[in-house]
Design an enzyme around this catalytic site. Structure first.
Site, PDB file in Angstrom:
ATOM      1  N   ARG A 134      -4.987 -31.521 -27.290  1.00 42.71           N
ATOM      2  CA  ARG A 134      -5.997 -32.556 -27.817  1.00 42.71           C
ATOM      3  C   ARG A 134      -6.207 -32.486 -29.306  1.00 42.71           C
ATOM      4  NH1 ARG A 134      -4.482 -35.085 -24.127  1.00 42.71           N
ATOM      5  NH2 ARG A 134      -5.913 -36.345 -22.516  1.00 42.71           N
ATOM      6  N   HIS A 193       2.689 -37.630 -29.598  1.00 37.93           N
ATOM      7  CA  HIS A 193       2.092 -37.302 -28.342  1.00 37.93           C
ATOM      8  C   HIS A 193       3.144 -37.779 -27.238  1.00 37.93           C
ATOM      9  CE1 HIS A 193      -2.145 -37.633 -26.173  1.00 37.93           C
ATOM     10  NE2 HIS A 193      -1.553 -37.025 -25.499  1.00 37.93           N
TER      11      HIS A 193
END
Length: 310
Positions: free
Chosen positions: A225, A273
């Site tokens: 993250r 991502h």
């Protein structure tokens, strides 16, 4: 069975998920919005970062099933109903994450990022080459994805150690736990791969203290993250060569702003991502297994412990 599908989708993605889920569970009624007419019928919500407050007003809701592995945004919604929450644990996603970790580790170990820069400069220079068993890889986070990564890397002969906050065991992988064990582990690490869940304890873990504790010239791979990383501290660590190269798949603000220094930094590799995209086909089957378990009053899989944050 009435199920709400809710999330931060564009229309095409939402429609694709609905079609995949409806094919996997055709006997259910799928709803894209909660209305006064259907709110009392909905017993489960299948979600992907739904808007805060969007799951309120469902009096018979009994399960929130996430389509994503990470549930930090979901749990940070103060209006989230007090019902079981299940996260996505998909072997296909774990395999994809292991592929990315393997690629990043090999690229750092074999200096392929440095060779890419040499190509750009039209420079021919052969760099020293170490064996895999001379490279210490530290894996932060030993959940399903971490385990898949560990097995791939161990098979290539890397020296590996896993680390987490709570302890446990993992066959074939030395494991350390707790903050006191982290700092000496970093001091002997050549490559650090972060796959931790984002919680109050792990937020901004990758900071100046963390980088100072590393073996000088270590490589960083953040696949977890963006909230784990203090970006300014990483830039300082790169400038001092304390960190030699960083592979970053996740960011505090996504998409990464076009003026962000990571884009043009020669020691940073940016991924949008994509380290382990959710596979709709396998994920839909996993979701449906939990929905049928709910319907049949059977045990649910991969439930989140809210007190832990994952």
């Amino acid at each position: 069975m009435d199920i709400l599908l809710s999330g931060s989708f564009d229309d095409a993605e939402r429609d694709a998920w609905r079609a995949e889920l409806q094919d996997a569970l055709p006997e259910a009624r799928w709803h894209l919005t909660a209305t006064p007419e259907n709110a009392g019928l909905i017993t489960a919500a299948v979600v992907a970062n739904p808007l805060p407050g969007s799951l309120q007003g469902l009096p018979n809701l009994r399960l929130i099933q996430s389509l994503w592995a990470g549930v930090d945004r979901l749990l940070n919604d103060p209006t989230l109903p007090d019902v079981p929450v299940a996260r996505m644990v998909d072997p296909a996603m774990s395999a994809a994450m292991a592929e990315t970790a393997l690629w990043a580790t090999l690229s750092l170990h074999r200096r392929f990022y440095a060779y890419a820069q040499q190509q750009h400069a039209r420079e021919w220079q052969q760099l020293p080459q170490r064996r895999a068993d001379e490279i210490q890889v530290t894996l932060l986070g030993t959940g399903q994805m971490g385990r898949a990564c560990a097995m791939r890397l161990l098979a290539l002969g890397y020296r590996m150690t896993g680390w987490n906050l709570r302890g446990g065991t993992l066959e074939g992988l030395p494991l350390e736990h707790g903050m006191d064990a982290l700092w000496p582990l970093l001091a002997r690490s050549d490559i650090v791969i972060n796959l931790l869940p984002l919680t109050a304890q792990t937020s901004e873990l990758l900071d100046q203290r963390f980088f100072n504790a590393l073996r000088p010239g270590a490589g960083l791979v953040n696949l977890a993250r963006g909230g784990h990383l203090v970006e300014a501290d990483l830039l300082r660590a790169l400038a001092s060569a304390q960190v030699s190269h960083a592979v970053l798949d996740v960011f505090r603000n996504e998409p990464l702003p076009s003026d962000h220094p990571f884009w043009s930094h020669p020691q940073v590799t940016v991924l949008p991502h994509v380290a382990a995209a959710t596979d709709m086909r396998s994920a839909a089957r996993i979701v449906v297994q939990n929905l049928r378990a709910l319907r049949d009053a059977q045990p649910l899989s991969d439930l989140v412990e809210r007190s832990r944050g994952y």
